[in-house]
Design an enzyme around this catalytic site. Structure first.
Site, PDB file in Angstrom:
ATOM      1  N   THR A 136       0.828  -1.417  -0.052  1.00 41.53           N
ATOM      2  CA  THR A 136      -0.157   0.057   0.000  1.00 41.53           C
ATOM      3  C   THR A 136       0.843   1.146  -0.043  1.00 41.53           C
ATOM      4  O   THR A 136       2.144   1.334   0.474  1.00 41.53           O
ATOM      5  CB  THR A 136      -1.009  -0.093   1.328  1.00 41.53           C
ATOM      6  OG1 THR A 136      -1.673   1.458   1.423  1.00 41.53           O
ATOM      7  CG2 THR A 136      -0.109  -0.221   2.309  1.00 41.53           C
ATOM      8  N   ASP A 137       0.314   2.356  -0.591  1.00 53.01           N
ATOM      9  CA  ASP A 137       0.912   3.507  -0.378  1.00 53.01           C
ATOM     10  C   ASP A 137       1.181   4.099   0.907  1.00 53.01           C
ATOM     11  O   ASP A 137       1.955   5.193   1.158  1.00 53.01           O
ATOM     12  CB  ASP A 137       0.429   4.512  -1.369  1.00 53.01           C
ATOM     13  CG  ASP A 137      -1.038   5.004  -0.930  1.00 53.01           C
ATOM     14  OD1 ASP A 137      -1.798   4.268  -0.091  1.00 53.01           O
ATOM     15  OD2 ASP A 137      -1.612   5.765  -1.610  1.00 53.01           O
ATOM     16  N   GLU A 138       0.278   3.797   1.836  1.00 51.83           N
ATOM     17  CA  GLU A 138       0.384   4.223   3.303  1.00 51.83           C
ATOM     18  C   GLU A 138       1.734   3.918   3.875  1.00 51.83           C
ATOM     19  O   GLU A 138       2.045   4.556   4.891  1.00 51.83           O
ATOM     20  CB  GLU A 138      -0.889   3.591   4.052  1.00 51.83           C
ATOM     21  CG  GLU A 138      -2.072   3.979   3.563  1.00 51.83           C
ATOM     22  CD  GLU A 138      -3.191   3.787   4.693  1.00 51.83           C
ATOM     23  OE1 GLU A 138      -2.908   4.260   5.722  1.00 51.83           O
ATOM     24  OE2 GLU A 138      -4.268   3.352   4.272  1.00 51.83           O
ATOM     25  N   TYR A 167      -1.647  -0.061  11.033  1.00 55.03           N
ATOM     26  CA  TYR A 167      -1.666  -1.063   9.863  1.00 55.03           C
ATOM     27  C   TYR A 167      -0.465  -0.813   8.980  1.00 55.03           C
ATOM     28  O   TYR A 167       0.031  -1.575   8.416  1.00 55.03           O
ATOM     29  CB  TYR A 167      -3.016  -0.416   9.226  1.00 55.03           C
ATOM     30  CG  TYR A 167      -3.199  -0.925   7.660  1.00 55.03           C
ATOM     31  CD1 TYR A 167      -3.022  -2.028   7.490  1.00 55.03           C
ATOM     32  CD2 TYR A 167      -3.117   0.315   6.529  1.00 55.03           C
ATOM     33  CE1 TYR A 167      -3.043  -2.187   5.742  1.00 55.03           C
ATOM     34  CE2 TYR A 167      -3.374   0.044   5.358  1.00 55.03           C
ATOM     35  CZ  TYR A 167      -3.081  -1.211   4.948  1.00 55.03           C
ATOM     36  OH  TYR A 167      -3.051  -1.364   3.584  1.00 55.03           O
ATOM     37  N   LYS A 226       2.489  -3.326   7.324  1.00 52.87           N
ATOM     38  CA  LYS A 226       2.520  -3.357   5.856  1.00 52.87           C
ATOM     39  C   LYS A 226       3.970  -2.924   5.579  1.00 52.87           C
ATOM     40  O   LYS A 226       4.899  -3.820   4.677  1.00 52.87           O
ATOM     41  CB  LYS A 226       1.686  -2.513   5.095  1.00 52.87           C
ATOM     42  CG  LYS A 226       0.288  -2.960   5.238  1.00 52.87           C
ATOM     43  CD  LYS A 226      -0.075  -4.515   4.545  1.00 52.87           C
ATOM     44  CE  LYS A 226       0.032  -4.718   3.219  1.00 52.87           C
ATOM     45  NZ  LYS A 226       0.055  -5.984   2.604  1.00 52.87           N
TER      46      LYS A 226
END
Length: 318
Positions: free
Chosen positions: A123-125, A149, A153
């Site tokens: 994810t870009d997060e 979260y 990741k």
């Protein structure tokens, strides 16, 4: 080609299974624990296609992995993850187990030869947040996660990188921007707006609603992953972004307009802890090196998504 899809009954995984059955001749095995965010009826219905096999199981459970590893897979496409930020803030245990330990177990399967390669979906997060003036994230942007979260990741991304460097395993990581489309769980931003609007309920909007997200239609994401599976270079990271930066409040208003609902349904609520202000992804590497292009505009895909969710809430088959 025999593929193993982890989390294939979840939002993006299920869309990817649909995409593969429609566009390829792959034989597919799906392993999914069938958590609250999965779609058991939909994935089991797809097993009417002889190319699809479904096994209920968790990548955290080594016995479940032994069951599914009854053949050698050409590739694993690893979607399985806990992904709802609010839940991770309340309790990060499942996120640590699934996102980190689960990924480690899959890497071990490559070590012993049960799969030849793996695409790790991230994810870009993991990049953190951007100011309004900063350039979009590239594959060289540092990892700076701001919630449990995204931290789990980022941890799994680093595990994947280390196994490529240490063991020379054929691994690729993809990092996508905010997905939307069919089969997304109601806890997520766009389904929540549609559901609340459909029931004429208040639509909760965090803070001032000016947070910016880069939106990617899930089918375009699936197309990118398929392309990376076929042509991607091992050891690389590929960003997959929609190039559709929108303020949260503007997305809410656009959905209300599609549904013919009034803006007085909007209710601003206390902001999320550690809420990232802006995400934006630079996908030029994927476009220039592999030739990926999106098929859908944001407006077209948003209306398609809203109609899908409305039909679901009405009880009409999408």
């Amino acid at each position: 080609m025999n593929l193993l899809i982890t989390g294939g009954a979840g939002f993006i995984g299920l869309n990817f299974v649909h995409y593969l059955l429609k566009n390829t001749l792959y034989n597919i095995t799906v392993i999914d624990s069938l958590s609250y965010a999965s779609h058991p009826k939909e994935i089991r219905a797809l097993t009417s296609d002889s190319r699809l096999r479904f096994i209920k199981g968790s990548i955290v459970n080594e016995k479940d992995l032994e069951t599914v590893m009854d053949q050698q897979y050409e590739a694993i496409v690893h979607f399985a993850a806990e992904s709802h930020v609010d839940n991770s803030i309340q309790n990060a245990d499942k996120f640590i187990q699934t996102n980190i330990v689960g990924t480690y177990h899959l890497l071990q399967q490559l070590i012993i030869g049960n799969a030849k390669k793996m695409i790790h979906i991230s994810t870009d997060e993991v990049y953190g947040t951007l100011s309004s003036t900063q350039q979009p994230f590239t594959e060289q942007s540092p990892l700076s996660p701001n919630n449990p979260y995204s931290a789990t990741k980022a941890s799994s991304d680093l595990l994947v990188r280390s196994y490529h460097e240490t063991f020379k395993l054929p691994l690729i990581t993809t990092r996508c921007s905010n997905n939307f489309g069919p089969f997304q769980n109601i806890e997520k931003f766009i389904p929540t707006i549609v559901y609340s609007s459909f029931n004429n309920s208040k639509i909760p909007v965090y803070g001032d609603g000016l947070q910016i997200r880069d939106w990617l239609f899930v089918e375009d994401h699936c197309k990118a992953i398929s392309l990376i599976l076929e042509k991607g270079k091992w050891g690389e990271v590929y960003n997959i972004g929609g190039g559709n930066e929108r303020k949260n409040i503007d997305v809410v208003k656009q959905i209300l307009e599609i549904m013919g609902k009034p803006e007085n349904l909007i209710e601003f609520v206390e902001d999320r802890k550690g809420h990232d202000r802006r995400y934006a992804i630079d996908s030029s590497k994927l476009q220039n090196e592999l030739g990926w292009k999106q098929n859908y505009s944001f407006d077209q895909s948003l209306e398609k998504t809203v109609r899908w969710h409305m039909n679901k809430f009405k009880g009409t088959p999408p």
